[in-house]
Enzyme design. Structure first.
Site, PDB file in Angstrom:
ATOM      1  N   SER A 168       1.140  -1.100   0.011  1.00  0.00           N
ATOM      2  CA  SER A 168       0.112  -0.041  -0.141  1.00  0.00           C
ATOM      3  C   SER A 168       0.756   1.161   0.168  1.00  0.00           C
ATOM      4  O   SER A 168       2.056   1.316   0.588  1.00  0.00           O
ATOM      5  CB  SER A 168      -0.835   0.048   1.342  1.00  0.00           C
ATOM      6  OG  SER A 168      -1.582   1.431   1.336  1.00  0.00           O
TER       7      SER A 168
ATOM      8  N   TYR B 197      -2.003  -1.757  10.285  1.00  0.00           N
ATOM      9  CA  TYR B 197      -2.097  -1.788   8.798  1.00  0.00           C
ATOM     10  C   TYR B 197      -0.780  -1.213   7.939  1.00  0.00           C
ATOM     11  O   TYR B 197      -0.141  -1.917   7.258  1.00  0.00           O
ATOM     12  CB  TYR B 197      -3.127  -1.151   8.274  1.00  0.00           C
ATOM     13  CG  TYR B 197      -3.600  -1.101   6.673  1.00  0.00           C
ATOM     14  CD1 TYR B 197      -4.255  -2.508   6.333  1.00  0.00           C
ATOM     15  CD2 TYR B 197      -3.191  -0.169   5.765  1.00  0.00           C
ATOM     16  CE1 TYR B 197      -4.489  -2.573   5.168  1.00  0.00           C
ATOM     17  CE2 TYR B 197      -3.367  -0.286   4.524  1.00  0.00           C
ATOM     18  CZ  TYR B 197      -4.195  -1.570   3.987  1.00  0.00           C
ATOM     19  OH  TYR B 197      -4.314  -1.597   2.837  1.00  0.00           O
TER      20      TYR B 197
HETATM   21  N1  LIG Z   1      -8.662  -0.333  -1.351  1.00  0.00           N
HETATM   22  C1  LIG Z   1      -7.705   0.468  -1.186  1.00  0.00           C
HETATM   23  O1  LIG Z   1      -7.668   1.527  -1.270  1.00  0.00           O
HETATM   24  C2  LIG Z   1      -6.499  -0.181  -0.910  1.00  0.00           C
HETATM   25  C3  LIG Z   1      -5.269   0.591  -1.102  1.00  0.00           C
HETATM   26  C4  LIG Z   1      -4.013   0.043  -0.897  1.00  0.00           C
HETATM   27  C5  LIG Z   1      -3.854  -1.208  -0.691  1.00  0.00           C
HETATM   28  N2  LIG Z   1      -4.978  -2.156  -0.641  1.00  0.00           N
HETATM   29  C6  LIG Z   1      -4.647  -3.547  -0.480  1.00  0.00           C
HETATM   30  O2  LIG Z   1      -5.274  -4.350  -1.708  1.00  0.00           O
HETATM   31  C7  LIG Z   1      -5.592  -5.510  -1.414  1.00  0.00           C
HETATM   32  C8  LIG Z   1      -6.897  -5.659  -1.732  1.00  0.00           C
HETATM   33  O3  LIG Z   1      -7.764  -4.795  -1.088  1.00  0.00           O
HETATM   34  P1  LIG Z   1      -9.215  -4.454  -1.457  1.00  0.00           P
HETATM   35  O4  LIG Z   1      -9.425  -3.034  -1.358  1.00  0.00           O
HETATM   36  O5  LIG Z   1      -9.728  -5.210  -2.755  1.00  0.00           O
HETATM   37  O6  LIG Z   1     -10.090  -5.288  -0.285  1.00  0.00           O
HETATM   38  P2  LIG Z   1     -11.541  -5.662   0.042  1.00  0.00           P
HETATM   39  O7  LIG Z   1     -11.664  -5.957   1.527  1.00  0.00           O
HETATM   40  O8  LIG Z   1     -12.555  -5.091  -0.984  1.00  0.00           O
HETATM   41  O9  LIG Z   1     -11.499  -7.396  -0.641  1.00  0.00           O
HETATM   42  C9  LIG Z   1     -10.671  -8.290   0.002  1.00  0.00           C
HETATM   43  C10 LIG Z   1     -10.971  -9.651  -0.155  1.00  0.00           C
HETATM   44  O10 LIG Z   1     -10.284 -10.591   0.592  1.00  0.00           O
HETATM   45  C11 LIG Z   1     -11.091 -11.373   1.162  1.00  0.00           C
HETATM   46  N3  LIG Z   1     -10.214 -11.840   2.716  1.00  0.00           N
HETATM   47  C12 LIG Z   1      -9.985 -11.011   3.472  1.00  0.00           C
HETATM   48  N4  LIG Z   1      -9.236 -11.711   4.613  1.00  0.00           N
HETATM   49  C13 LIG Z   1      -8.950 -12.918   4.014  1.00  0.00           C
HETATM   50  C14 LIG Z   1      -8.363 -14.289   4.259  1.00  0.00           C
HETATM   51  N5  LIG Z   1      -7.917 -14.089   5.802  1.00  0.00           N
HETATM   52  N6  LIG Z   1      -8.087 -15.261   3.686  1.00  0.00           N
HETATM   53  C15 LIG Z   1      -8.749 -15.106   2.441  1.00  0.00           C
HETATM   54  N7  LIG Z   1      -9.349 -13.958   2.034  1.00  0.00           N
HETATM   55  C16 LIG Z   1      -9.656 -13.029   2.515  1.00  0.00           C
HETATM   56  C17 LIG Z   1     -12.449 -10.478   1.618  1.00  0.00           C
HETATM   57  O11 LIG Z   1     -13.294 -11.461   1.891  1.00  0.00           O
HETATM   58  C18 LIG Z   1     -12.329  -9.867   0.192  1.00  0.00           C
HETATM   59  O12 LIG Z   1     -12.929 -10.667  -0.804  1.00  0.00           O
HETATM   60  C19 LIG Z   1      -5.458  -5.922   0.130  1.00  0.00           C
HETATM   61  O13 LIG Z   1      -4.239  -6.290   0.339  1.00  0.00           O
HETATM   62  C20 LIG Z   1      -5.494  -4.215   0.769  1.00  0.00           C
HETATM   63  O14 LIG Z   1      -4.714  -3.999   1.669  1.00  0.00           O
HETATM   64  C21 LIG Z   1      -6.083  -1.673  -0.802  1.00  0.00           C
END
Ligand SMILES: NC(=O)c1ccc[n+]([C@@H]2O[C@H](COP(=O)([O-])OP(=O)(O)OC[C@H]3O[C@@H](n4cnc5c(N)ncnc54)[C@H](O)[C@@H]3O)[C@@H](O)[C@H]2O)c1
Length: 255
Positions: A143, A157
């Site tokens: 991130s 985080y």
């Molecule tokens: N959305 C943002 O702004 C953002 C920014 C930077 C990084 N990220 C990173 O991107 C990645 C995806 O984020 P997102 O925004 O799509 O999240 P989200 O919450 O929309 O989706 C995450 C998915 O992962 C699944 N999940 C959660 N814990 C799990 C586990 N222990 N085992 C298996 N599946 C699991 C959830 O059920 C969900 O389907 C993450 O690593 C997040 O930290 C997101």
């Protein structure tokens, strides 16, 4: 197609960026292993891909559990015969994660278990499978918060994503000689349930993030996945150990 027949595990592919990644990878010809702890959400992703003519299979996996991580890799190899790409996408950002002074130990541990141990376990079992395939690509989702400080803290985080970056560099150096590349993507704030479910309750935090971004908007999941497609493809064969920032410029904004 840029990913023809590349067997790819995508964790957390039942929602957010993971689901978008699964569908975009399948469109590029990848054979996608949807690894997700929500069975309904993961199966729905597989159904969407198959309805569109793509190839995907579901495996129920909580990435923080060693047995599940092993089963996820075994399922990929049993179904498709090999593993070419491990896309460690699953991550959590609980509301109760604040500053170190007011974050409970169990919240800290929960974040580390999914965001750091999950990447470790995926690699622990995925790397031998990629070695057996003659090489591969590891894509770790970190991130932008691993690169800059934030006055609206989510310290567990932030620390977890810093760990993902350093682990990625160590893997790149260890396994590059064996044809396995490891790279990280640092997305800026992206419109997914993870962020929007939180910001919808806090308009000030939302406006603060929008004001800091030179593009004046949040990212879209596909804008991150385009970078992942590059990293999974042979186009990136000399890209190794990189932390690739895709954030609309938020991390380079001084004022
Ligand atoms: N959305 C943002 O702004 C953002 C920014 C930077 C990084 N990220 C990173 O991107 C990645 C995806 O984020 P997102 O925004 O799509 O999240 P989200 O919450 O929309 O989706 C995450 C998915 O992962 C699944 N999940 C959660 N814990 C799990 C586990 N222990 N085992 C298996 N599946 C699991 C959830 O059920 C969900 O389907 C993450 O690593 C997040 O930290 C997101």
């Amino acid at each position: 197609m840029r990913l023809a027949d590349k067997v790819t595990i995508i964790t957390g592919a039942g929602g957010g960026m993971g689901r978008v990644a699964a569908t975009m990878f399948a469109k590029e010809g990848a054979k996608v292993v949807v690894a997700e702890y929500s069975e309904a959400a993961g199966q729905e992703t597989v159904d969407l891909i198959r309805a569109d003519g793509g190839d995907a299979t579901f495996v129920k996996a909580d990435v923080s559990k060693e047995g599940d991580a092993q089963a996820m890799v075994d399922h990929a190899v049993a179904t498709y015969g090999r593993l070419d790409c491990l896309y460690n996408n699953a991550g959590v950002m609980p509301e109760a994660d604040h500053s170190v002074t007011d974050t409970a130990v169990d919240v800290w541990d929960q974040v580390m278990a999914v965001n750091v141990r999950g990447v470790f376990l995926g690699c622990k079992y995925g790397i031998p499978a990629m070695e057996a395939a003659g090489g591969g690509s590891i894509i770790n989702i970190a991130s932008f918060v691993a690169l800059v400080g934030c006055s609206v803290p989510q310290d567990a985080y932030t620390a977890s994503k810093g760990a993902v970056l350093s682990l990625t560099r160590s893997l790149a150096v260890q396994y590059g000689p064996k044809g396995i590349r490891a790279n990280a993507i640092c997305p800026g704030p992206v419109e997914t349930p993870l962020l929007m479910d939180w910001l919808v309750k806090d308009e000030a935090a939302k406006q603060l993030r929008l004001a800091r971004n030179p593009t004046g908007r949040f990212g879209k999941p596909e804008e991150i996945v385009h970078m992942a497609i590059y990293l999974a493809s042979d186009e990136s064969r000399w890209t190794n150990g990189a932390s690739l920032v895709v954030d609309g410029g938020i991390t380079v904004n001084y004022f």
